[in-house]
Design an enzyme around this catalytic site. Structure first.
Site, PDB file in Angstrom:
ATOM      1  N   GLY A 164       0.704  -1.399  -0.070  1.00  0.00           N
ATOM      2  CA  GLY A 164      -0.126   0.264   0.130  1.00  0.00           C
ATOM      3  C   GLY A 164       1.162   1.218  -0.294  1.00  0.00           C
ATOM      4  O   GLY A 164       2.165   1.656   0.488  1.00  0.00           O
ATOM      5  N   HIS A 165       0.086   2.198  -0.401  1.00  0.00           N
ATOM      6  CA  HIS A 165       1.137   3.733  -0.301  1.00  0.00           C
ATOM      7  C   HIS A 165      -0.480   4.530   0.052  1.00  0.00           C
ATOM      8  O   HIS A 165      -1.236   4.201   0.529  1.00  0.00           O
ATOM      9  CB  HIS A 165       1.262   4.453  -1.824  1.00  0.00           C
ATOM     10  CG  HIS A 165       2.883   3.488  -2.195  1.00  0.00           C
ATOM     11  ND1 HIS A 165       3.908   4.177  -1.583  1.00  0.00           N
ATOM     12  CD2 HIS A 165       2.533   2.911  -3.042  1.00  0.00           C
ATOM     13  CE1 HIS A 165       4.846   2.934  -2.335  1.00  0.00           C
ATOM     14  NE2 HIS A 165       3.882   2.226  -3.458  1.00  0.00           N
ATOM     15  N   ILE A 167      -1.820   7.092  -0.168  1.00  0.00           N
ATOM     16  CA  ILE A 167      -3.233   6.890  -0.949  1.00  0.00           C
ATOM     17  C   ILE A 167      -4.053   5.721  -0.315  1.00  0.00           C
ATOM     18  O   ILE A 167      -5.647   5.915   0.031  1.00  0.00           O
ATOM     19  CB  ILE A 167      -3.682   6.975  -2.489  1.00  0.00           C
ATOM     20  CG1 ILE A 167      -4.945   8.088  -2.770  1.00  0.00           C
ATOM     21  CG2 ILE A 167      -3.001   5.719  -2.788  1.00  0.00           C
ATOM     22  CD1 ILE A 167      -4.738   8.518  -3.997  1.00  0.00           C
ATOM     23  N   ASN A 168      -3.668   5.029  -0.342  1.00  0.00           N
ATOM     24  CA  ASN A 168      -4.559   3.743   0.244  1.00  0.00           C
ATOM     25  C   ASN A 168      -4.506   3.364   1.670  1.00  0.00           C
ATOM     26  O   ASN A 168      -5.691   3.223   2.189  1.00  0.00           O
ATOM     27  CB  ASN A 168      -3.847   2.821  -0.437  1.00  0.00           C
ATOM     28  CG  ASN A 168      -3.627   2.326  -1.398  1.00  0.00           C
ATOM     29  OD1 ASN A 168      -2.422   2.688  -2.147  1.00  0.00           O
ATOM     30  ND2 ASN A 168      -4.202   2.290  -2.168  1.00  0.00           N
ATOM     31  N   ASP A 195       1.240   9.698   4.943  1.00  0.00           N
ATOM     32  CA  ASP A 195       2.997   9.279   5.533  1.00  0.00           C
ATOM     33  C   ASP A 195       3.755  10.047   5.802  1.00  0.00           C
ATOM     34  O   ASP A 195       4.332   9.203   7.260  1.00  0.00           O
ATOM     35  CB  ASP A 195       3.693   9.877   4.087  1.00  0.00           C
ATOM     36  CG  ASP A 195       3.679   8.752   2.665  1.00  0.00           C
ATOM     37  OD1 ASP A 195       3.703   6.975   3.358  1.00  0.00           O
ATOM     38  OD2 ASP A 195       3.798   8.395   1.836  1.00  0.00           O
TER      39      ASP A 195
END
Length: 405
Positions: A164-165, A167-168, A195
């Site tokens: 994931g990143h 935005i997820n 983040d």
């Protein structure tokens, strides 16, 4: 207890080392750092040793912010590479390349961990354990170690092994659904919210909290910082509005999401933008006066039925002048109107210049150290040269014998 509290050198008088070198002084019989932070101007975290394992996202920023404040950060990379002045996240850090899967590289990492106050890593759960460097392994090496772990989903739960990143992670907190235009897809707020705000800052909060607790218990502990928990922790005000039926699920329908005419941005005559944040009635009254609007708006400010009408009026009037012209009109007032600046403009703003918020080094624009401290501020500008240190230099500074590797 003879000699307790007395500071004496443990190196030769002509060793050439500076006062801030880690292995030159001891207090009593225990090796410690002897320092005068105010005199050395090294920052409030001077004396703190951190091992950071190479990663992306929130962990590198955490290491950078802590090193900006004086901590000695050694970053362990997978492979050796040239330092780049454009990689701001590496400023003020020492870096070494280690193959953690090899016995020699793993041994050096363990030696560094044995001397560290803090470890920071941002791998998927289980990676450090498979390297023999998980929390239980490190506790045997250094029982006082504060072990900081940052992930998107957390160390456990059904999503813990999923990729994931920002935005997820943001999307399952409710925050992403609230950001953007009406009847348009949500807009990601760069990678600042999950983040960095929900990740980096909560990792740092956890690390510093554990260090404070350690002054009482003399023990380290593991920090499990998850972005999906950090972001909701920032939303107390929004959750309160929801509980009070003051917040709708629809975007651009609420006080702080662009739905409110006096808390949003407007285009100006020259294609630039200004931000308007006149929430309080006394500030809104100044806005109305400076724009030449009907004074009736002052008493109708919170009437949501009239928000669309007021929005149109503000759109039209802001289009009549340039951003610079509006700046002169609102200069020195409490109308809460400011220019929306781009990357090339921010360093020239008078407030930014006065507080030295931005600086350029080797042509690279970057933020200065924050926050500011009254007594123990770090040096005027962070070390951005990223001077390469040899493995031997780092081991010597950390009082690790040369035969340990």
């Amino acid at each position: 207890m003879r000699d307790a509290g007395r500071i004496r050198p443990i190196c030769k008088p002509d060793c050439g080392k500076q006062l801030h070198k880690w292995d030159c002084y001891e207090i009593g019989r225990r090796n410690k750092i002897s320092l005068n932070i105010e005199k050395l101007n090294k920052g409030p975290l001077f004396g703190l040793r951190i091992v950071e394992f190479e990663g992306i996202g929130p962990a590198p920023l955490a290491g950078q912010l802590l090193s900006d404040l004086g901590a000695q950060v050694v970053k362990i990379e997978r492979e050796s590479r040239e330092k780049s002045s454009t990689n701001i996240l590496d400023r003020s850090k020492s870096t070494i390349a280690l193959n953690l899967k090899s016995p020699g590289g793993n041994k050096i990492a363990r030696k560094l961990i044995s001397k560290a106050d803090v470890l920071i890593e941002g791998f998927r759960p289980g990676v450090m354990e498979r390297l023999g460097l998980g929390p239980k392994d490190c506790e045997k090496i250094n029982s006082g170690l504060v072990y900081g772990r940052i992930t998107g989903w957390g160390q456990d739960g059904p999503y813990s092994q999923k990729a994931g990143h920002d935005i997820n992670y943001l999307s399952i907190t409710g925050a992403l659904n609230a950001i953007g235009l009406k009847r348009q897809p949500p807009i990601p707020p760069l990678n600042l919210l999950a983040d960095y705000a929900g990740g980096t800052m909560f990792l740092i909060l956890g690390v510093l909290s554990a260090l404070w607790e350690k002054t009482h218990s003399k023990k380290g502990q593991v920090i499990d910082a998850a972005m999906v928990e950090g972001v909701p922790a920032l939303m107390g005000l929004i959750h309160s509005y929801i509980a009070e039926n003051k917040w709708k699920n629809e975007r651009e329908e609420n006080l702080l999401d662009g739905g409110c005419p006096y808390y949003r941005c407007y285009e100006t005559k020259d294609g630039n933008y200004v931000s308007v944040g006149a929430l309080e009635n006394k500030f809104f009254a100044i806005l109305v006066e400076k724009l030449g609007l009907k004074l009736d708006w002052v008493t109708e400010q919170t009437n949501k039925q009239k928000w669309p009408e007021l929005t149109e009026e503000l759109k039209n009037i802001f289009l009549t002048r340039t951003r610079k012209e509006w700046g002169k009109i609102f200069e020195g007032t409490d109308a809460c109107v400011e220019p929306v600046l781009n990357w090339e403009e921010v360093e020239h703003h008078p407030q930014n210049k006065d507080r030295n918020i931005f600086f350029k080094k080797n042509g690279v624009l970057q933020a200065n150290t924050a926050p500011k401290f009254s007594r123990t501020s770090a040096n005027d500008l962070p070390d951005t040269d990223n001077i390469q240190k040899s493995l031997e230099d780092i081991l010597r500074e950390w009082q690790i014998n040369g035969d340990s590797h």
